[in-house]
Design a protein around this motif. Structure first.
Motif, PDB file in Angstrom:
ATOM      1  N   ALA A   1      41.306  32.603  50.533  1.00  0.00           N
ATOM      2  CA  ALA A   1      42.109  32.196  51.681  1.00  0.00           C
ATOM      3  C   ALA A   1      42.669  33.414  52.426  1.00  0.00           C
ATOM      4  N   MET A   2      43.129  34.408  51.694  1.00  0.00           N
ATOM      5  CA  MET A   2      43.653  35.621  52.324  1.00  0.00           C
ATOM      6  C   MET A   2      42.537  36.365  53.056  1.00  0.00           C
ATOM      7  N   TYR A   3      41.362  36.409  52.449  1.00  0.00           N
ATOM      8  CA  TYR A   3      40.220  37.093  53.055  1.00  0.00           C
ATOM      9  C   TYR A   3      39.814  36.414  54.363  1.00  0.00           C
ATOM     10  N   GLU A   4      39.773  35.086  54.350  1.00  0.00           N
ATOM     11  CA  GLU A   4      39.400  34.329  55.543  1.00  0.00           C
ATOM     12  C   GLU A   4      40.430  34.491  56.656  1.00  0.00           C
ATOM     13  N   PHE A   5      41.643  34.835  56.282  1.00  0.00           N
ATOM     14  CA  PHE A   5      42.701  35.040  57.264  1.00  0.00           C
ATOM     15  C   PHE A   5      42.733  36.480  57.755  1.00  0.00           C
ATOM     16  N   GLY A   6      41.817  37.302  57.226  1.00  0.00           N
ATOM     17  CA  GLY A   6      41.748  38.689  57.638  1.00  0.00           C
ATOM     18  C   GLY A   6      42.699  39.604  56.898  1.00  0.00           C
ATOM     19  N   MET A   7      43.191  39.139  55.738  1.00  0.00           N
ATOM     20  CA  MET A   7      44.134  39.935  54.957  1.00  0.00           C
ATOM     21  C   MET A   7      43.518  40.294  53.608  1.00  0.00           C
ATOM     22  N   SER A   8      43.789  41.495  53.145  1.00  0.00           N
ATOM     23  CA  SER A   8      43.332  41.856  51.812  1.00  0.00           C
ATOM     24  C   SER A   8      44.277  41.197  50.810  1.00  0.00           C
ATOM     25  N   ALA A   9      43.730  40.755  49.687  1.00  0.00           N
ATOM     26  CA  ALA A   9      44.544  40.061  48.685  1.00  0.00           C
ATOM     27  C   ALA A   9      45.590  40.999  48.113  1.00  0.00           C
ATOM     28  N   THR A  10      46.766  40.463  47.856  1.00  0.00           N
ATOM     29  CA  THR A  10      47.844  41.240  47.279  1.00  0.00           C
ATOM     30  C   THR A  10      47.649  41.355  45.766  1.00  0.00           C
ATOM     31  N   GLU A  11      48.555  42.048  45.109  1.00  0.00           N
ATOM     32  CA  GLU A  11      48.512  42.149  43.654  1.00  0.00           C
ATOM     33  C   GLU A  11      48.701  40.757  43.056  1.00  0.00           C
ATOM     34  N   MET A  12      47.939  40.429  42.028  1.00  0.00           N
ATOM     35  CA  MET A  12      48.011  39.098  41.444  1.00  0.00           C
ATOM     36  C   MET A  12      48.236  39.158  39.940  1.00  0.00           C
ATOM     37  N   VAL A  13      48.981  38.154  39.449  1.00  0.00           N
ATOM     38  CA  VAL A  13      49.210  38.018  38.019  1.00  0.00           C
ATOM     39  C   VAL A  13      48.855  36.587  37.651  1.00  0.00           C
ATOM     40  N   VAL A  14      47.976  36.426  36.673  1.00  0.00           N
ATOM     41  CA  VAL A  14      47.483  35.111  36.279  1.00  0.00           C
ATOM     42  C   VAL A  14      48.011  34.747  34.896  1.00  0.00           C
ATOM     43  N   GLY A  15      48.509  33.513  34.754  1.00  0.00           N
ATOM     44  CA  GLY A  15      48.933  33.076  33.434  1.00  0.00           C
ATOM     45  C   GLY A  15      50.072  32.075  33.462  1.00  0.00           C
ATOM     46  N   ASP A  16      50.521  31.698  32.294  1.00  0.00           N
ATOM     47  CA  ASP A  16      51.625  30.767  32.123  1.00  0.00           C
ATOM     48  C   ASP A  16      52.898  31.347  32.729  1.00  0.00           C
ATOM     49  N   ALA A  17      53.733  30.461  33.313  1.00  0.00           N
ATOM     50  CA  ALA A  17      54.947  30.902  34.004  1.00  0.00           C
ATOM     51  C   ALA A  17      55.823  31.804  33.134  1.00  0.00           C
ATOM     52  N   GLU A  18      56.075  31.395  31.912  1.00  0.00           N
ATOM     53  CA  GLU A  18      56.926  32.187  31.025  1.00  0.00           C
ATOM     54  C   GLU A  18      56.316  33.557  30.755  1.00  0.00           C
ATOM     55  N   GLU A  19      55.022  33.565  30.516  1.00  0.00           N
ATOM     56  CA  GLU A  19      54.333  34.817  30.184  1.00  0.00           C
ATOM     57  C   GLU A  19      54.351  35.815  31.335  1.00  0.00           C
ATOM     58  N   VAL A  20      54.052  35.333  32.541  1.00  0.00           N
ATOM     59  CA  VAL A  20      53.925  36.267  33.666  1.00  0.00           C
ATOM     60  C   VAL A  20      55.275  36.673  34.259  1.00  0.00           C
ATOM     61  N   MET A  21      56.242  35.770  34.304  1.00  0.00           N
ATOM     62  CA  MET A  21      57.507  36.101  34.949  1.00  0.00           C
ATOM     63  C   MET A  21      58.312  37.129  34.159  1.00  0.00           C
ATOM     64  N   VAL A  22      58.243  37.079  32.847  1.00  0.00           N
ATOM     65  CA  VAL A  22      59.005  38.054  32.057  1.00  0.00           C
ATOM     66  C   VAL A  22      58.419  39.458  32.188  1.00  0.00           C
ATOM     67  N   ARG A  23      57.195  39.564  32.680  1.00  0.00           N
ATOM     68  CA  ARG A  23      56.568  40.873  32.877  1.00  0.00           C
ATOM     69  C   ARG A  23      56.938  41.498  34.217  1.00  0.00           C
ATOM     70  N   LEU A  24      57.577  40.708  35.096  1.00  0.00           N
ATOM     71  CA  LEU A  24      57.921  41.199  36.430  1.00  0.00           C
ATOM     72  C   LEU A  24      59.424  41.434  36.520  1.00  0.00           C
ATOM     73  N   ALA A  25      59.859  42.554  36.025  1.00  0.00           N
ATOM     74  CA  ALA A  25      61.290  42.868  36.009  1.00  0.00           C
ATOM     75  C   ALA A  25      61.741  43.430  37.351  1.00  0.00           C
ATOM     76  N   GLY A  26      62.942  43.032  37.780  1.00  0.00           N
ATOM     77  CA  GLY A  26      63.521  43.581  38.998  1.00  0.00           C
ATOM     78  C   GLY A  26      63.152  42.840  40.260  1.00  0.00           C
ATOM     79  N   VAL A  27      62.959  41.526  40.174  1.00  0.00           N
ATOM     80  CA  VAL A  27      62.588  40.726  41.357  1.00  0.00           C
ATOM     81  C   VAL A  27      63.749  40.683  42.347  1.00  0.00           C
TER      82      VAL A  27
END
Length: 223
Positions: free
Chosen positions: A88-114
């Motif tokens: 979807a980002m590519y079709e809109f002419g934008m390069s994809a941003t950084e992505m994190v895939v996984g369960d909410a608990e698993e991925v959110m605890v890895r992103l400190a300082g939101v």
């Protein structure tokens, strides 16, 4: 320390997002959130995207990240969602941003300082994304879009959305508001966690202007 509002960054991000999303159905929400993220000078912008949802908000957050010199991360539950987002980002002419895939608990605890968190209420794990988010010591701005659809699906009315019921225990909500933008935005400002955050009774109010691109109406919201 606390979040500091920058009108200049907000204005630039808003204008650039208007130019990018002028023909998009989600126009309005994207510009508003882009201006907020850039205006608060966020350094870690996290977006919990819902598979099949519009991509305009993602474009707006990418624009905000560019103006604020921030890191923009998109959180998705599986590879199917990741592929759909990138396409979807590519079709809109934008390069994809950084992505994190996984369960909410698993991925959110890895992103400190939101600093700035946007969650689509269409996500079934909405509460878990919010509960396990690790906010910046300066505080953070949280936005739940499609709030009206959540209410229609049995998630309660927007006015009845209780941030303390979904955030980690001890998180201090400085102020919260429901805005009739798009399908509804529930927004909250959580205070710093160092014990020296703003006193909500003494905190100066800020006005945020939103112009509906379709009707031309001007809305002022107290932030």
């Amino acid at each position: 320390m606390k979040l500091v509002w920058s009108p200049e960054s907000a204005s630039k991000a808003y204008i650039d997002t208007v130019k990018s999303c002028r023909n998009f159905k989600e126009s309005g929400v994207a510009e508003f959130l882009s201006a907020m993220a850039a205006g608060w000078n966020a350094k870690l912008i996290v977006e919990a995207w819902s598979h099949g949802g519009p991509i305009a908000t993602s474009v707006g957050l990418s624009v905000a990240a560019r103006h604020a010199g921030a890191r923009h991360v998109c959180v998705v539950p599986d590879e199917r969602s990741r592929s759909a987002y990138v396409k979807a980002m590519y079709e809109f002419g934008m390069s994809a941003t950084e992505m994190v895939v996984g369960d909410a608990e698993e991925v959110m605890v890895r992103l400190a300082g939101v600093d700035f968190l946007v969650v689509d209420c269409k996500r079934k794990d909405l509460a878990r994304v919010l509960r396990f988010a690790r906010f910046s010591h300066k505080g953070a701005v949280l936005a739940c879009k499609n709030a009206c659809q959540r209410a229609a699906a049995g998630g309660g009315t927007s006015a009845g959305f209780r941030w303390h019921g979904v955030l980690q225990r001890g998180t201090r909500v400085v102020r919260s508001v429901f805005l009739p933008v798009g399908q509804g935005l529930d927004i909250a400002h959580v205070g710093s966690n160092n014990g020296r955050g703003e006193n909500p009774k003494k905190s100066p109010s800020r006005w945020i202007k939103h112009i509906d691109q379709r009707s031309g109406e001007v809305h002022l919201f107290r932030g």
